[in-house]
Design an enzyme around this catalytic site. Structure first.
Site, PDB file in Angstrom:
ATOM      1  N   ASN A   1     -15.529 -13.294 -42.684  1.00 36.75           N
ATOM      2  CA  ASN A   1     -14.935 -11.954 -42.758  1.00 36.75           C
ATOM      3  C   ASN A   1     -13.625 -11.830 -41.970  1.00 36.75           C
ATOM      4  O   ASN A   1     -13.493 -12.404 -40.897  1.00 36.75           O
ATOM      5  CB  ASN A   1     -15.939 -10.928 -42.222  1.00 36.75           C
TER       6      ASN A   1
ATOM      7  N   LYS B   1     -20.608 -15.832 -45.793  1.00 38.20           N
ATOM      8  CA  LYS B   1     -19.501 -14.925 -45.478  1.00 38.20           C
ATOM      9  C   LYS B   1     -18.544 -15.431 -44.420  1.00 38.20           C
ATOM     10  O   LYS B   1     -18.937 -16.051 -43.437  1.00 38.20           O
ATOM     11  CB  LYS B   1     -20.062 -13.590 -44.985  1.00 38.20           C
TER      12      LYS B   1
ATOM     13  N   SER C   1     -21.426 -13.482 -41.045  1.00 38.39           N
ATOM     14  CA  SER C   1     -22.398 -12.407 -41.190  1.00 38.39           C
ATOM     15  C   SER C   1     -23.744 -12.892 -40.672  1.00 38.39           C
ATOM     16  O   SER C   1     -24.073 -14.074 -40.792  1.00 38.39           O
ATOM     17  CB  SER C   1     -22.513 -12.025 -42.666  1.00 38.39           C
TER      18      SER C   1
ATOM     19  N   SER D   1     -10.283  11.755 -11.293  1.00 37.19           N
ATOM     20  CA  SER D   1      -9.593  10.914 -12.273  1.00 37.19           C
ATOM     21  C   SER D   1      -9.430   9.488 -11.763  1.00 37.19           C
ATOM     22  O   SER D   1      -8.899   8.632 -12.450  1.00 37.19           O
ATOM     23  CB  SER D   1      -8.213  11.498 -12.601  1.00 37.19           C
TER      24      SER D   1
ATOM     25  N   TYR E   1       2.587  22.890 -14.165  1.00 36.16           N
ATOM     26  CA  TYR E   1       1.480  21.936 -14.205  1.00 36.16           C
ATOM     27  C   TYR E   1       0.138  22.652 -14.419  1.00 36.16           C
ATOM     28  O   TYR E   1      -0.110  23.718 -13.867  1.00 36.16           O
ATOM     29  CB  TYR E   1       1.413  21.125 -12.897  1.00 36.16           C
TER      30      TYR E   1
ATOM     31  N   THR F   1       3.447  -2.208 -57.370  1.00 37.27           N
ATOM     32  CA  THR F   1       3.537  -0.772 -57.129  1.00 37.27           C
ATOM     33  C   THR F   1       2.240  -0.218 -57.704  1.00 37.27           C
ATOM     34  O   THR F   1       1.720  -0.750 -58.691  1.00 37.27           O
ATOM     35  CB  THR F   1       4.746  -0.121 -57.846  1.00 37.27           C
ATOM     36  N   HIS F   2       1.709   0.814 -57.065  1.00 33.90           N
ATOM     37  CA  HIS F   2       0.405   1.382 -57.452  1.00 33.90           C
ATOM     38  C   HIS F   2      -0.701   0.322 -57.437  1.00 33.90           C
ATOM     39  O   HIS F   2      -1.684   0.455 -58.161  1.00 33.90           O
ATOM     40  CB  HIS F   2       0.455   2.017 -58.854  1.00 33.90           C
TER      41      HIS F   2
ATOM     42  N   GLN G   1      -4.254  16.138 -16.616  1.00 31.83           N
ATOM     43  CA  GLN G   1      -4.841  14.910 -16.066  1.00 31.83           C
ATOM     44  C   GLN G   1      -5.413  14.024 -17.182  1.00 31.83           C
ATOM     45  O   GLN G   1      -5.461  12.808 -17.051  1.00 31.83           O
ATOM     46  CB  GLN G   1      -5.945  15.305 -15.076  1.00 31.83           C
TER      47      GLN G   1
ATOM     48  N   LYS H   1      -3.693  10.657 -19.259  1.00 23.09           N
ATOM     49  CA  LYS H   1      -3.746   9.227 -18.962  1.00 23.09           C
ATOM     50  C   LYS H   1      -4.806   8.494 -19.781  1.00 23.09           C
ATOM     51  O   LYS H   1      -4.642   7.310 -20.088  1.00 23.09           O
ATOM     52  CB  LYS H   1      -3.959   9.026 -17.461  1.00 23.09           C
TER      53      LYS H   1
ATOM     54  N   ASN I   1       1.950  16.908  -8.235  1.00 25.58           N
ATOM     55  CA  ASN I   1       2.447  17.208  -9.586  1.00 25.58           C
ATOM     56  C   ASN I   1       3.690  16.398  -9.936  1.00 25.58           C
ATOM     57  O   ASN I   1       3.806  15.867 -11.044  1.00 25.58           O
ATOM     58  CB  ASN I   1       2.745  18.707  -9.719  1.00 25.58           C
TER      59      ASN I   1
ATOM     60  N   GLU J   1      -9.299  -6.085 -39.941  1.00 30.70           N
ATOM     61  CA  GLU J   1     -10.114  -4.873 -40.131  1.00 30.70           C
ATOM     62  C   GLU J   1     -10.117  -4.017 -38.869  1.00 30.70           C
ATOM     63  O   GLU J   1     -10.012  -2.794 -38.920  1.00 30.70           O
ATOM     64  CB  GLU J   1     -11.558  -5.249 -40.477  1.00 30.70           C
TER      65      GLU J   1
HETATM   66  N1  ARG Z   1      -4.895  13.712 -10.900  1.00 31.44           N
HETATM   67  C1  ARG Z   1      -3.892  14.668 -11.263  1.00 31.44           C
HETATM   68  C2  ARG Z   1      -3.379  14.342 -12.654  1.00 31.44           C
HETATM   69  O1  ARG Z   1      -3.531  13.252 -13.063  1.00 31.44           O
HETATM   70  C3  ARG Z   1      -2.756  14.602 -10.291  1.00 31.44           C
HETATM   71  C4  ARG Z   1      -2.040  15.907 -10.117  1.00 31.44           C
HETATM   72  C5  ARG Z   1      -2.984  16.909  -9.547  1.00 31.44           C
HETATM   73  N2  ARG Z   1      -2.358  18.089  -9.107  1.00 31.44           N
HETATM   74  C6  ARG Z   1      -3.082  19.108  -8.754  1.00 31.44           C
HETATM   75  N3  ARG Z   1      -2.458  20.125  -8.289  1.00 31.44           N
HETATM   76  N4  ARG Z   1      -4.372  19.125  -8.816  1.00 31.44           N
HETATM   77  O2  ARG Z   1      -2.809  15.160 -13.311  1.00 31.44           O
END
Ligand code: ARG
Length: 458
Positions: free
Chosen positions: A289, A287, A281, A27, A321, A159-160, A326, A329, A114, A294
């Site tokens: 835009n 154009k 465009s 990660s 956990y 309205t509408h 993971q 994020k 964790n 948007e």
């Molecule tokens: N990279 C993990 C996460 O974002 C961190 C926690 C990992 N814990 C584990 N026991 N593998 O969740």
């Protein structure tokens, strides 16, 4: 067979991790943005270990210095991230051991990744929410500015998507102020659930070492420590709540976008968006835009998607956990970035909006938008509203059948044909200005009420 000692957890293993598995499970490519919070949390943890006598004074200082140095290395772009070390936590820990030797291995005493990651995200999100609230306030100020500039601008209220009654553009704009005000309040409120310190929950059960969680909380400015270790390593409610708040906020911006897009079309011709906020465009030379609104409207879909990713990811997870988490994020970071960008660009875009006041007024005067006022006139003369409604309906039908003429083109004699209660003053009564200024109910569109609200806000 195993090569060299590298991974924090490799003691139990005899074989190297498959390269594909390393890539799949890592990660660090995205969680490295937590580095500042990871180091901040680790320094607080380390100081606490020192205070509790688990580390000596000297050890504490060495570890803190090492962590500070790593922070500088990352800031300068000198740090080499290694996906073989999975995540930001282990990348930093490994570097600490490189820098200060085996002592670096003492940092992870009494904690687990964790609770560490839960702490990092809370620290991160707390800061980002503050920034987002700042952006919301900035946009609210832009709205007020535009509303004040248009305090007398009359437009058709809908309205509408059918012309309904005349309103002040300032009143319409302030409706978005109210939405953003609630968004701000929602985020302020969510802070009390984010601001809880989870470190010390360790893997899930807590730790047998004599740690002091209150001290860590004090160092990191948390008013509270979490009260259940299993919950605190498996709770992602605060992220989901953040993304739900973001979905509502983006929904508001998307509605504003939709209106700006419609209003800047030649069919409406209510506003013009400055050229620096539009694009052209590649094929149609004429154009201009409204891409910014948007895209805000389009990004709203992705923000809803992020909320659903998180809810779906969490829905079947057993306590505590699980590695699935993971993925949180990815959705979170994307939501934070998108919300901040959308708010900032909108604060600037509103300064580039030119209002075609005459067009708005013309449009507000068409479509019998003061028909309700005409009925109110009859009501004031004692007619039950239902009857008045029917009479005015007949007037409208008559006008449509007679060349679609406006109320103001009727003669007194013509209008008296529908009710004897009509007198000369009816024509003044049903001007759009009069219609607006009579809407004196709380939060109504009369200039007085709008000015009152602006004064209250300011
Ligand atoms: N990279 C993990 C996460 O974002 C961190 C926690 C990992 N814990 C584990 N026991 N593998 O969740």
């Amino acid at each position: 067979m195993k090569k060299e000692m590298k991974k924090a957890w490799e003691g139990r293993f005899t074989e190297d991790t498959d390269r594909l598995v390393e890539e799949f499970t890592a990660s660090v490519s995205f969680d490295k943005r937590l580095y500042r919070y990871d180091i901040m949390g680790s320094i607080a943890h380390c100081k606490m270990l020192g205070r509790c006598g688990i580390l000596s004074e000297e050890e504490t200082q060495k570890i803190v210095k090492g962590l500070e140095r790593i922070e500088k290395e990352i800031e300068k772009g000198e740090f080499e991230f290694d996906i073989g070390l999975e995540d930001i936590h282990m990348n930093i820990e490994r570097r600490l051991i490189d820098l200060i030797g085996d002592l670096g291995g003492k940092l992870h005493t009494g904690r687990s990744r964790n609770d560490q990651v839960a702490l990092d995200i809370r620290l991160y999100l707390r800061d980002e929410i503050e920034e987002i609230i700042r952006c919301i306030r900035e946009l609210k100020r832009s709205i007020i500015r535009l509303a004040k500039k248009n305090i007398d601008t009359i437009m058709p209220g809908y309205t509408h998507l059918q012309r309904a009654q005349p309103v002040l553009l300032s009143h319409h704009l302030l409706a978005y102020f109210e939405m953003l005000d609630r968004d701000e309040e929602r985020y302020n409120d969510s802070l009390k659930r984010i601001n809880v310190m989870p470190l010390g929950s360790a893997a899930l059960a807590g730790t047998s070492l004599p740690i002091d969680q209150d001290y860590v909380a004090t160092l990191l400015n948390f008013p509270k420590v979490t009260t259940n270790s299993i919950d605190s390593v498996s709770d992602r409610d605060f992220i989901i709540e953040f993304c739900a708040g973001a979905s509502i906020l983006m929904m508001h911006l998307s509605r504003l976008s939709e209106e700006l897009i419609l209003w800047s079309s030649s069919e409406f011709n209510f506003i013009e968006i400055g050229e620096s906020f539009c694009t052209g465009s590649s094929i149609m030379p004429q154009k201009k835009n409204p891409d910014v609104p948007e895209l805000v409207r389009g990004k709203t879909g992705r923000i809803y998607g992020n909320l659903f990713s998180l809810l779906t990811m969490m829905k079947s997870l057993p306590l505590a956990y699980n590695r699935d988490m993971q993925e949180d994020k990815i959705s979170l970071f994307d939501t934070v970035d998108t919300v901040k960008d959308s708010l900032s660009i909108y604060s600037r875009l509103l300064k580039e909006v030119k209002v075609n006041k005459e067009e708005l007024l013309k449009s507000a005067s068409k479509g019998f938008t003061t028909a309700t006022d005409m009925a109110d006139y009859l009501v004031e003369k004692g007619l039950p509203f239902r009857e008045a409604h029917k009479i005015v309906g007949e007037v409208v039908r008559y006008c449509i059948n007679n060349n679609n003429k406006g109320f103001d083109e009727l003669t007194l004699q013509e209008i008296k044909g529908f009710s004897d209660l009509f007198e000369e003053d009816i024509f003044r009564y049903i001007t759009v200005e009069n219609s607006i200024n009579r809407k004196r109910s709380k939060g109504g569109t009369s200039k007085n009420e709008v000015l009152k609200r602006i004064a209250e806000i300011e």
